[in-house]
Motif scaffolding. Structure first.
Motif, PDB file in Angstrom:
ATOM      1  N   GLY A  28      -5.975   5.654  -8.891  1.00 32.61           N
ATOM      2  CA  GLY A  28      -4.801   6.616  -9.263  1.00 32.61           C
ATOM      3  C   GLY A  28      -4.119   7.006  -7.892  1.00 32.61           C
ATOM      4  O   GLY A  28      -2.994   7.027  -7.858  1.00 32.61           O
ATOM      5  N   PHE A  29      -4.776   7.251  -6.977  1.00 30.17           N
ATOM      6  CA  PHE A  29      -4.372   7.737  -5.629  1.00 30.17           C
ATOM      7  C   PHE A  29      -3.468   6.428  -5.001  1.00 30.17           C
ATOM      8  O   PHE A  29      -2.678   6.510  -4.396  1.00 30.17           O
ATOM      9  CB  PHE A  29      -5.634   8.054  -4.575  1.00 30.17           C
ATOM     10  CG  PHE A  29      -5.204   8.188  -3.380  1.00 30.17           C
ATOM     11  CD1 PHE A  29      -4.476   9.614  -2.868  1.00 30.17           C
ATOM     12  CD2 PHE A  29      -5.261   7.466  -2.330  1.00 30.17           C
ATOM     13  CE1 PHE A  29      -4.267   9.764  -1.689  1.00 30.17           C
ATOM     14  CE2 PHE A  29      -4.834   7.587  -0.865  1.00 30.17           C
ATOM     15  CZ  PHE A  29      -4.240   8.534  -0.680  1.00 30.17           C
ATOM     16  N   VAL A  30      -4.389   5.317  -5.131  1.00 33.36           N
ATOM     17  CA  VAL A  30      -3.476   3.991  -4.455  1.00 33.36           C
ATOM     18  C   VAL A  30      -2.065   3.734  -5.193  1.00 33.36           C
ATOM     19  O   VAL A  30      -1.091   3.673  -4.562  1.00 33.36           O
ATOM     20  CB  VAL A  30      -4.477   2.713  -4.488  1.00 33.36           C
ATOM     21  CG1 VAL A  30      -3.694   1.530  -4.353  1.00 33.36           C
ATOM     22  CG2 VAL A  30      -5.814   2.887  -3.658  1.00 33.36           C
ATOM     23  N   ARG A  31      -2.230   4.007  -6.526  1.00 37.34           N
ATOM     24  CA  ARG A  31      -0.978   3.698  -7.233  1.00 37.34           C
ATOM     25  C   ARG A  31       0.093   4.653  -6.957  1.00 37.34           C
ATOM     26  O   ARG A  31       1.265   4.484  -6.667  1.00 37.34           O
ATOM     27  CB  ARG A  31      -1.227   3.855  -8.749  1.00 37.34           C
ATOM     28  CG  ARG A  31      -2.040   2.566  -9.398  1.00 37.34           C
ATOM     29  CD  ARG A  31      -2.268   2.779 -10.945  1.00 37.34           C
ATOM     30  NE  ARG A  31      -3.125   1.434 -11.380  1.00 37.34           N
ATOM     31  CZ  ARG A  31      -3.996   1.299 -12.233  1.00 37.34           C
ATOM     32  NH1 ARG A  31      -4.114   2.722 -12.962  1.00 37.34           N
ATOM     33  NH2 ARG A  31      -4.568   0.394 -12.347  1.00 37.34           N
ATOM     34  N   GLU A  32      -0.612   6.057  -6.694  1.00 35.76           N
ATOM     35  CA  GLU A  32       0.637   6.916  -6.547  1.00 35.76           C
ATOM     36  C   GLU A  32       1.301   6.746  -5.096  1.00 35.76           C
ATOM     37  O   GLU A  32       2.454   7.094  -4.893  1.00 35.76           O
ATOM     38  CB  GLU A  32      -0.098   8.605  -6.487  1.00 35.76           C
ATOM     39  CG  GLU A  32       0.548   9.679  -5.869  1.00 35.76           C
ATOM     40  CD  GLU A  32      -0.193  11.009  -6.062  1.00 35.76           C
ATOM     41  OE1 GLU A  32      -0.197  11.418  -4.924  1.00 35.76           O
ATOM     42  OE2 GLU A  32      -1.076  11.191  -6.946  1.00 35.76           O
TER      43      GLU A  32
END
Length: 100
Positions: A28-32
């Protein structure tokens, strides 16, 4: 084990654990983060397309102006030739009058 080693063992375990877990990023952090970068790239791409369109239009106008300038130059050359011819005729007429 010595007493100082006994006190250091939990600290070492916590330190090693935090190093191992702290380096991992969640999906999720990477996608954000990637989404934010993608938005910036998309905005820059849109600006680039606009700038490219403006540059292409300016190039077309400059080429058109260059063609018009060449045509004007050719017309001036033709007119200069005609004016030179008229001046020669005028001078010849003046010489003829001076002889008479």
């Amino acid at each position: 084990m010595s007493p100082s080693m006994t006190k250091m063992a939990p600290l070492a375990v916590v330190l090693i654990g935090s190093l191992g877990l702290g380096g991992c990023a969640t999906k999720g952090f990477v996608r954000e983060q990637v989404a934010t970068v993608n938005q910036r790239v998309d905005a820059l791409d849109a600006k680039l397309q606009t700038t490219d369109g403006t540059a292409q239009q300016a190039l077309a106008e400059a080429q058109s102006a260059s063609g018009q300038a060449q045509q004007n130059s050719q017309r001036l050359d033709q007119l200069n030739g005609r004016v030179d011819g008229v001046e020669q005729q005028l001078q010849a007429a003046q010489r003829k009058r001076a002889r008479n």
